[in-house]
Design a protein around this motif. Structure first.
Motif, PDB file in Angstrom:
ATOM      1  N   LEU A   1       0.891  -1.234   0.163  1.00 34.82           N
ATOM      2  CA  LEU A   1       0.072  -0.133   0.016  1.00 34.82           C
ATOM      3  C   LEU A   1       0.761   1.392  -0.187  1.00 34.82           C
ATOM      4  O   LEU A   1       0.502   2.185  -0.730  1.00 34.82           O
ATOM      5  CB  LEU A   1      -1.087   0.118   1.378  1.00 34.82           C
ATOM      6  CG  LEU A   1      -1.866  -1.024   1.260  1.00 34.82           C
ATOM      7  CD1 LEU A   1      -2.753  -1.132   2.464  1.00 34.82           C
ATOM      8  CD2 LEU A   1      -2.965  -1.068  -0.133  1.00 34.82           C
ATOM      9  N   GLY A   2       1.954   1.190   0.625  1.00 33.67           N
ATOM     10  CA  GLY A   2       3.019   2.398   0.884  1.00 33.67           C
ATOM     11  C   GLY A   2       3.494   2.545  -0.787  1.00 33.67           C
ATOM     12  O   GLY A   2       3.612   3.765  -1.160  1.00 33.67           O
ATOM     13  N   VAL A   3       3.847   1.477  -1.341  1.00 34.56           N
ATOM     14  CA  VAL A   3       4.124   1.718  -2.960  1.00 34.56           C
ATOM     15  C   VAL A   3       3.172   2.250  -3.722  1.00 34.56           C
ATOM     16  O   VAL A   3       3.458   2.937  -4.540  1.00 34.56           O
ATOM     17  CB  VAL A   3       4.806   0.450  -3.460  1.00 34.56           C
ATOM     18  CG1 VAL A   3       5.064   0.532  -4.744  1.00 34.56           C
ATOM     19  CG2 VAL A   3       5.914   0.025  -2.712  1.00 34.56           C
ATOM     20  N   ALA A   4       2.013   1.699  -3.469  1.00 38.80           N
ATOM     21  CA  ALA A   4       1.035   2.212  -4.393  1.00 38.80           C
ATOM     22  C   ALA A   4       0.308   3.570  -4.061  1.00 38.80           C
ATOM     23  O   ALA A   4      -0.195   4.262  -5.123  1.00 38.80           O
ATOM     24  CB  ALA A   4      -0.464   1.301  -4.173  1.00 38.80           C
ATOM     25  N   ALA A   5       0.642   4.092  -2.912  1.00 37.36           N
ATOM     26  CA  ALA A   5       0.048   5.369  -2.510  1.00 37.36           C
ATOM     27  C   ALA A   5       1.230   6.388  -3.517  1.00 37.36           C
ATOM     28  O   ALA A   5       0.534   7.613  -3.563  1.00 37.36           O
ATOM     29  CB  ALA A   5       0.591   5.747  -1.173  1.00 37.36           C
ATOM     30  N   ARG A   6       2.092   6.154  -3.974  1.00 36.24           N
ATOM     31  CA  ARG A   6       3.206   7.019  -4.910  1.00 36.24           C
ATOM     32  C   ARG A   6       3.374   6.403  -6.339  1.00 36.24           C
ATOM     33  O   ARG A   6       4.280   6.948  -6.894  1.00 36.24           O
ATOM     34  CB  ARG A   6       4.314   7.134  -4.111  1.00 36.24           C
ATOM     35  CG  ARG A   6       4.322   8.045  -2.879  1.00 36.24           C
ATOM     36  CD  ARG A   6       5.510   8.241  -2.128  1.00 36.24           C
ATOM     37  NE  ARG A   6       5.832   8.965  -1.093  1.00 36.24           N
ATOM     38  CZ  ARG A   6       5.781  10.380  -1.025  1.00 36.24           C
ATOM     39  NH1 ARG A   6       5.934  10.900  -2.126  1.00 36.24           N
ATOM     40  NH2 ARG A   6       5.681  11.052  -0.067  1.00 36.24           N
ATOM     41  N   ALA A   7       2.402   5.413  -6.717  1.00 37.37           N
ATOM     42  CA  ALA A   7       2.704   5.015  -7.977  1.00 37.37           C
ATOM     43  C   ALA A   7       1.447   5.181  -8.837  1.00 37.37           C
ATOM     44  O   ALA A   7       0.366   5.739  -8.234  1.00 37.37           O
ATOM     45  CB  ALA A   7       2.634   3.271  -7.954  1.00 37.37           C
ATOM     46  N   ARG A   8       1.641   5.013 -10.308  1.00 37.93           N
ATOM     47  CA  ARG A   8       0.405   5.255 -11.178  1.00 37.93           C
ATOM     48  C   ARG A   8      -0.656   4.309 -11.309  1.00 37.93           C
ATOM     49  O   ARG A   8      -1.872   4.544 -10.985  1.00 37.93           O
ATOM     50  CB  ARG A   8       1.082   5.455 -12.610  1.00 37.93           C
ATOM     51  CG  ARG A   8       1.972   6.690 -12.667  1.00 37.93           C
ATOM     52  CD  ARG A   8       2.620   6.512 -14.119  1.00 37.93           C
ATOM     53  NE  ARG A   8       3.571   7.821 -14.259  1.00 37.93           N
ATOM     54  CZ  ARG A   8       4.033   8.136 -15.372  1.00 37.93           C
ATOM     55  NH1 ARG A   8       3.983   7.280 -16.574  1.00 37.93           N
ATOM     56  NH2 ARG A   8       4.704   9.113 -15.605  1.00 37.93           N
ATOM     57  N   ARG A   9      -0.392   2.905 -10.962  1.00 39.85           N
ATOM     58  CA  ARG A   9      -1.209   2.059 -11.143  1.00 39.85           C
ATOM     59  C   ARG A   9      -1.358   1.462  -9.623  1.00 39.85           C
ATOM     60  O   ARG A   9      -1.081   0.291  -8.990  1.00 39.85           O
ATOM     61  CB  ARG A   9      -0.828   0.582 -11.742  1.00 39.85           C
ATOM     62  CG  ARG A   9      -0.276   1.165 -13.207  1.00 39.85           C
ATOM     63  CD  ARG A   9       0.091  -0.068 -13.975  1.00 39.85           C
ATOM     64  NE  ARG A   9       0.431   0.146 -15.559  1.00 39.85           N
ATOM     65  CZ  ARG A   9       0.871  -0.819 -16.315  1.00 39.85           C
ATOM     66  NH1 ARG A   9       0.885  -2.031 -15.835  1.00 39.85           N
ATOM     67  NH2 ARG A   9       0.647  -0.450 -17.902  1.00 39.85           N
ATOM     68  N   ARG A  10      -2.218   2.360  -8.823  1.00 42.82           N
ATOM     69  CA  ARG A  10      -2.330   2.030  -7.370  1.00 42.82           C
ATOM     70  C   ARG A  10      -3.145   0.763  -7.275  1.00 42.82           C
ATOM     71  O   ARG A  10      -2.966   0.153  -6.272  1.00 42.82           O
ATOM     72  CB  ARG A  10      -2.910   3.334  -6.943  1.00 42.82           C
ATOM     73  CG  ARG A  10      -2.171   4.658  -7.053  1.00 42.82           C
ATOM     74  CD  ARG A  10      -2.857   5.969  -6.464  1.00 42.82           C
ATOM     75  NE  ARG A  10      -2.028   7.100  -6.349  1.00 42.82           N
ATOM     76  CZ  ARG A  10      -2.458   8.178  -5.802  1.00 42.82           C
ATOM     77  NH1 ARG A  10      -3.487   8.405  -5.253  1.00 42.82           N
ATOM     78  NH2 ARG A  10      -1.570   9.196  -6.026  1.00 42.82           N
TER      79      ARG A  10
ATOM     80  N   LEU B   1      -3.810  -1.770  -9.313  1.00 44.43           N
ATOM     81  CA  LEU B   1      -3.033  -2.912  -9.369  1.00 44.43           C
ATOM     82  C   LEU B   1      -2.264  -3.319  -8.051  1.00 44.43           C
ATOM     83  O   LEU B   1      -2.198  -4.384  -8.076  1.00 44.43           O
ATOM     84  CB  LEU B   1      -2.459  -2.912 -10.645  1.00 44.43           C
ATOM     85  CG  LEU B   1      -1.611  -4.186 -11.123  1.00 44.43           C
ATOM     86  CD1 LEU B   1      -2.499  -5.347 -11.437  1.00 44.43           C
ATOM     87  CD2 LEU B   1      -0.978  -3.867 -12.459  1.00 44.43           C
ATOM     88  N   ILE B   2      -1.415  -2.381  -7.831  1.00 43.25           N
ATOM     89  CA  ILE B   2      -0.375  -2.799  -6.846  1.00 43.25           C
ATOM     90  C   ILE B   2      -0.864  -3.052  -5.455  1.00 43.25           C
ATOM     91  O   ILE B   2      -0.611  -4.126  -4.694  1.00 43.25           O
ATOM     92  CB  ILE B   2       0.721  -1.646  -6.681  1.00 43.25           C
ATOM     93  CG1 ILE B   2       1.296  -1.440  -8.065  1.00 43.25           C
ATOM     94  CG2 ILE B   2       1.617  -1.803  -5.527  1.00 43.25           C
ATOM     95  CD1 ILE B   2       2.120  -0.028  -8.234  1.00 43.25           C
ATOM     96  N   ALA B   3      -2.038  -2.232  -5.203  1.00 44.13           N
ATOM     97  CA  ALA B   3      -2.780  -2.471  -3.852  1.00 44.13           C
ATOM     98  C   ALA B   3      -3.362  -3.898  -3.903  1.00 44.13           C
ATOM     99  O   ALA B   3      -3.348  -4.851  -2.935  1.00 44.13           O
ATOM    100  CB  ALA B   3      -3.813  -1.470  -3.299  1.00 44.13           C
ATOM    101  N   THR B   4      -4.074  -4.232  -4.923  1.00 40.77           N
ATOM    102  CA  THR B   4      -4.581  -5.447  -4.884  1.00 40.77           C
ATOM    103  C   THR B   4      -3.518  -6.860  -5.132  1.00 40.77           C
ATOM    104  O   THR B   4      -3.941  -7.637  -4.361  1.00 40.77           O
ATOM    105  CB  THR B   4      -5.493  -5.758  -6.399  1.00 40.77           C
ATOM    106  OG1 THR B   4      -6.413  -4.566  -6.560  1.00 40.77           O
ATOM    107  CG2 THR B   4      -6.272  -6.990  -6.722  1.00 40.77           C
ATOM    108  N   ALA B   5      -2.501  -6.394  -5.578  1.00 42.57           N
ATOM    109  CA  ALA B   5      -1.509  -7.569  -5.670  1.00 42.57           C
ATOM    110  C   ALA B   5      -1.006  -7.866  -4.213  1.00 42.57           C
ATOM    111  O   ALA B   5      -0.825  -8.830  -4.000  1.00 42.57           O
ATOM    112  CB  ALA B   5      -0.305  -7.261  -6.296  1.00 42.57           C
TER     113      ALA B   5
END
Length: 487
Positions: A312-321, A323-327
């Motif tokens: 979730l920390g990566v997703a907060a600053r990524a474009r594909r939030r 997708l990353i949060a779901t993964a």
């Protein structure tokens, strides 16, 4: 304590809306579980509308197919159930009143917190019941839990998670995640058993088989519920703590703290269950302590929470939030399910070759088989931590350089030590060897506050200068103490 009180919380409308959305989703899913349970096929005679209220004859337990204290894992005290419903009604009433009446910003904040408390805190009563009833077991788990909590607090020195956020994450795991998991799964067991067991009432062997199938499905269900509850807590903390939770490292620490709180209450529960029914279930309370609070403490719920938080920390600053949060959520669900089901299957394969309960089994084989399905996720979590710490290095150098230019709190001579964890450790060890523990302690405190000051440049609101001034004043005092103990 002053720092905790003055810690800025995000109180804008977006934070209120997202926080209420998380609570509403949790309540809607719970109401769906209630509806599915009420409409389930009835398996046993005289079943009540809700399976959590089923009572077998004295001595046989409450839940169908379970005995003794094992039913406590899935049962829900009636008082807690009615408190939960009352909290839902009160929360809805507050929201209706807030929508009708005019409200100031200050009143809006109060109503938001009051609504969240009404909707979510009743689930925490389930955790409190476990803590009160099994208090000696909880006390036995406190030392190892506190050690890991201190590790989470002190392991990351630059731009670290505030103590208030860390304790809130721990409390969320111990109260809300555990409570939601039990409330949801207690209903889900009755629902699944009703659908699977209806056709096998006259066949005892098939009835037992359907019970095991129900338990397998329940493990998956519980893994999903726990992962969503952990994700909701981490997301809520990301929303509430302005600028202080910034990246994958912050999310990893918060997620691990949530998992640690959940693991504390869950460990006490399983220690009691297996301590009472060890002969039937093939384990003991002592073995559960060994697995959950000793050799495997950094695995299990702590590892899944850390992975989820980092994702979730990566997703907060990524474009594909999304997708990353779901993964991250899917990875945590898969790890929790595999550690229960796959490890059990592997144990069955080696049972003929290793004596159950032997020293080799307890000390080596069983812990290895329990941790084996988790190793890929633990490795991924460590990789995210290393990458996150490396990504922080340029920010640390820039923040320290900015503070060197701002004033005497950090001097140019101190820069190489502050930006290098190895040099900081070597400096503290050297101070202890040559000047004693008081000098080493003073130097350690000085480095900690200097790093907090550097972290202020990347965490806090730039307009909040009071906190920075307070840190600079503490540094000046600590440098005075350091000069006294290191002549």
């Amino acid at each position: 304590m002053k720092g905790l009180v003055s810690l800025p919380l995000r109180d804008d409308q977006l934070a209120h809306t997202r926080a209420l959305m998380i609570a509403r989703i949790a309540i809607v899913l719970y109401l769906v579980e209630l509806l599915l349970n009420m409409t389930r096929p009835r398996v046993l005679p005289d079943e009540p509308a809700l399976s959590i209220f089923y009572e077998l004859p004295a001595g046989l337990g409450k839940m169908p197919g379970f005995a003794g204290s094992l039913d406590r894992l899935l049962s829900m005290p009636r008082a807690v159930f009615w408190c939960t419903l009352a909290g839902i009604v009160a929360g809805v009433a507050i929201q209706i009143a807030a929508a009708v009446l005019r409200r100031s910003d200050r009143r809006s904040v109060a109503l938001t917190w009051l609504t969240l408390g009404c909707l979510l805190l009743p689930f925490g009563l389930l955790s409190l019941v476990v803590v009160v009833e099994y208090f000696p077991l909880v006390l036995a788990c406190v030392p190892s839990t506190a050690l890991v909590l201190l590790l989470l607090r002190g392991g990351v020195r630059f731009a670290r998670v505030p103590l208030a956020a860390l304790l809130a994450a721990f409390a969320w795991g111990a109260l809300i995640v555990f409570g939601l998991g039990r409330a949801y799964s207690g209903l889900a067991f009755g629902t699944l058993f009703g659908h699977l067991g209806k056709s096998s009432l006259t066949d005892i062997s098939r009835l037992a088989e359907n019970q095991f199938r129900t338990i397998d499905l329940l493990i998956v269900h519980l893994s999903v519920v726990d992962a969503l509850a952990v994700a909701g807590g981490v997301a809520l903390l990301f929303l509430l703590f302005r600028h202080r939770v910034t990246d994958a490292v912050s999310g990893l620490v918060l997620g691990a703290a949530v998992g640690l709180g959940f693991n504390l209450v869950e460990s006490a529960m399983y220690m009691k269950i297996y301590g009472s029914l060890g002969g039937m279930l093939g384990s003991t309370g002592g073995f559960e302590y060994w697995i959950r609070q000793s050799i495997g403490l950094l695995g299990g719920q702590v590892a899944y929470g850390a992975l989820l938080g980092a994702g979730l920390g990566v997703a907060a600053r990524a474009r594909r939030r999304g997708l990353i949060a779901t993964a991250a959520v899917v990875g945590a669900i898969g790890g929790a399910t595999a550690s229960e089901l796959l490890s059990g299957w592997l144990s069955g394969l080696v049972r003929e070759h290793v004596e159950v309960g032997s020293a080799l089994d307890v000390l080596v084989v069983s812990p290895f088989l329990w941790l084996l399905p988790q190793l890929p996720l633990i490795a991924l979590t460590l990789a995210l931590l290393v990458r996150g710490l490396r990504a922080r290095a340029p920010a640390l150098r820039a923040a320290v350089a900015e503070e060197v230019a701002a004033g005497p709190a950090i001097t140019q001579a101190e820069v190489p030590v502050l930006i290098s964890p190895a040099l900081r450790l070597w400096a503290v060890v050297g101070a202890w060897r040559w000047r004693g523990w008081r000098a080493a302690r003073a130097l350690h405190r000085l480095h900690s506050v200097q790093l907090d000051l550097a972290g202020h440049h990347v965490q806090n609101d730039p307009t909040d200068t009071a906190h920075a001034d307070e840190l600079r004043a503490r540094i000046a005092r600590l440098k005075g103490v350091s000069s006294e103990v290191t002549p």
